[in-house]
Design an enzyme around this catalytic site. Structure first.
Site, PDB file in Angstrom:
ATOM      1  N   ASP A  94      40.648  40.917  35.943  1.00 41.83           N
ATOM      2  CA  ASP A  94      40.332  42.340  35.759  1.00 41.83           C
ATOM      3  C   ASP A  94      41.356  42.987  34.824  1.00 41.83           C
ATOM      4  OD1 ASP A  94      42.052  41.735  37.854  1.00 41.83           O
ATOM      5  OD2 ASP A  94      40.923  42.841  39.360  1.00 41.83           O
ATOM      6  N   GLU A 164      39.379  48.907  39.666  1.00 40.32           N
ATOM      7  CA  GLU A 164      40.006  49.857  40.602  1.00 40.32           C
ATOM      8  C   GLU A 164      39.082  50.988  41.023  1.00 40.32           C
ATOM      9  OE1 GLU A 164      42.659  49.555  42.214  1.00 40.32           O
ATOM     10  OE2 GLU A 164      43.847  48.059  41.136  1.00 40.32           O
TER      11      GLU A 164
HETATM   12 ZN    ZN Z   1      44.207  47.604  43.155  1.00 36.46          ZN
HETATM   13 ZN    ZN Z   2      43.663  44.603  42.157  1.00 32.71          ZN
END
Ligand code: ZN
Ligand code: ZN
Length: 433
Positions: A94, A164
């Site tokens: 990510d 997030e």
């Molecule tokens: Zn996080």
């Molecule tokens: Zn994370």
């Protein structure tokens, strides 16, 4: 509490000479990987704004010989390496960082500032270790490209935006991640954890990380002068009662054998001490390991808020409003894939560094990769980052700064090398299918 898993251990997946090659390549690449890590760490970008970060990962994957597609579901990147007939293995990292001002004092600490839409300017920090995840992805991609004569199949290296805020996995899937590219036979991802020392990994078959949902609860009142509360309906008092009663959802309503969490992380209402406001807005986050528990909590939130509004005498057309912001399932690790991955970890890290963990109430929208059709088996595992002996091992409370803390500071060399070795080993094992 994690415990060391040594009983009935299967034979190591990788032959010793292959394991030695993976270990030595991870060591050789480390200086360059650290440069990349320090750069990613010092120039973080917020969810949905990961333009430079994505560009950097795309160029690294291209240099490693991957066919790269940019802009998949926002700033998502997909790198494909085709190498003959064989399984398709997806590895995901990510891209995004958090609105937190870094306080680690590191030489490569972030000084970046920015703002999420509609919010104030804040410091930005990779306080969830996504910079480690990206570095491991690049290291894994490079080593597997160098070892092309030792495997057959197709690799999909995925760099996902907006983890997030729980939006990036969904946006990449909606933009054709599983239709425009070869459909994966399995998907692997890792997340850093300061609950383990750097040098170790943690795994668990079956349910591992929690399902997660966020919602906004708007509590309506009828505003007026603070000196004449009898002429108003006070949403501040209703919000206070709602918050306290919601504490009993997990303690009194859900099945005690089913872990669940309900947190109210934000409350906003009013402008001045002598004005009773028109509304108060709460932001609620809840975690669960079964769909039924998730639904039960969701229903309890709405019923509780409504009950308190009724008790306060609010009319039917001014009842509290629930706006669902995000819902994602728990991460359910495929039993066989996870057992085989753990076996491959032991072959490159030694069995003492591979720990079976308990469930975590953290969440990751990687879980959505496992909810598409045809079904994709998942293996999501943890990468230790702590600079000292693990508090999880000693049974003492965690004293090292945790995820989302301004002092979160992974020990980069052992963490990155371990992550690369473990991920390369797990991919090679998955490609043997
Ligand atoms: Zn996080
Ligand atoms: Zn994370």
């Amino acid at each position: 509490m994690p415990h060391k898993d040594t009983a009935n251990e299967p034979a190591p997946a990788l032959a010793p000479e292959h394991a030695a090659t993976v270990r030595s390549l991870a060591g050789d690449l480390y200086p360059e990987l650290f440069q990349l890590y320090a750069r990613l760490h010092s120039e973080p970008e917020l969810s949905g704004q990961e333009k430079e970060t994505a560009g950097r990962i795309a160029s690294q994957l291209r240099t490693a010989g991957y066919q790269v597609t940019e802009g998949v579901g926002g700033y998502g990147i997909v790198g494909v390496l085709e190498n003959g007939a064989g399984p398709v293995v997806l590895v995901r990292a990510d891209l995004d960082a958090l609105p937190i001002e870094e306080k680690t004092g590191l030489a490569y600490a972030s000084k970046a500032r920015g703002s999420l839409a509609g919010k104030e300017e804040v410091g930005i920090m990779h306080a969830c270790g996504h910079d480690v995840h990206m570095t491991v992805l690049v290291g894994t991609a490079r080593i597997l490209s160098l070892l092309k004569d030792q495997w057959q199949g197709t690799l999909l290296m995925v760099a996902q935006p907006s983890e997030e805020v729980g939006a990036g996995a969904r946006s990449m899937i909606d933009d054709g991640l599983f239709t425009r590219f070869p459909h994966p036979d399995c998907a692997l991802a890792l997340h850093v954890t300061p609950s383990l020392p750097a040098g170790r990994v943690g795994f668990r078959e079956g349910l591992f990380w929690a399902g997660c949902a966020s919602l906004e609860l708007v509590i309506h009142g009828m505003g007026g002068h603070g000196s004449r509360p009898h002429e108003t309906k006070d949403p501040v008092v209703m919000a206070a009662e709602t918050i306290l009663l919601l504490q009993t959802v997990v303690s009194r309503e859900t099945d005690p054998s089913e872990p669940a969490v309900l947190t109210i992380g934000s409350i906003h209402g009013g402008t001045k001490g002598n004005i009773i406001p028109e509304q108060v807005v709460l932001q609620v986050n809840y975690r669960f390991f079964s769909e039924d528990t998730g639904k039960q909590i969701r229903a309890a939130i709405e019923r509780t808020a409504r009950g308190i509004a009724c008790a306060a005498g609010m009319p039917e057309d001014r009842m509290p409003v629930v706006k669902d912001l995000y819902t994602g399932p728990p991460i359910h690790n495929d039993h066989e894939l996870t057992r085989r991955s753990a076996s491959s970890f032991r072959s490159v890290l030694g069995k003492e560094n591979v720990i079976r963990m308990n469930r975590f109430t953290l969440s990751d929208d990687f879980s959505l990769f496992g909810s598409v059709k045809p079904k994709i088996p998942l293996c999501y595992f943890l990468l230790g980052t702590a600079r000292e002996e693990s508090p999880a091992d000693s049974g003492k409370p965690c004293e090292v700064p945790g995820l989302h803390n301004p002092e979160f500071s992974p020990d980069p060399e052992p963490a990155i090398k371990t992550g690369v070795k473990a991920m390369v080993a797990a991919v090679l094992e998955a490609l043997r299918a």
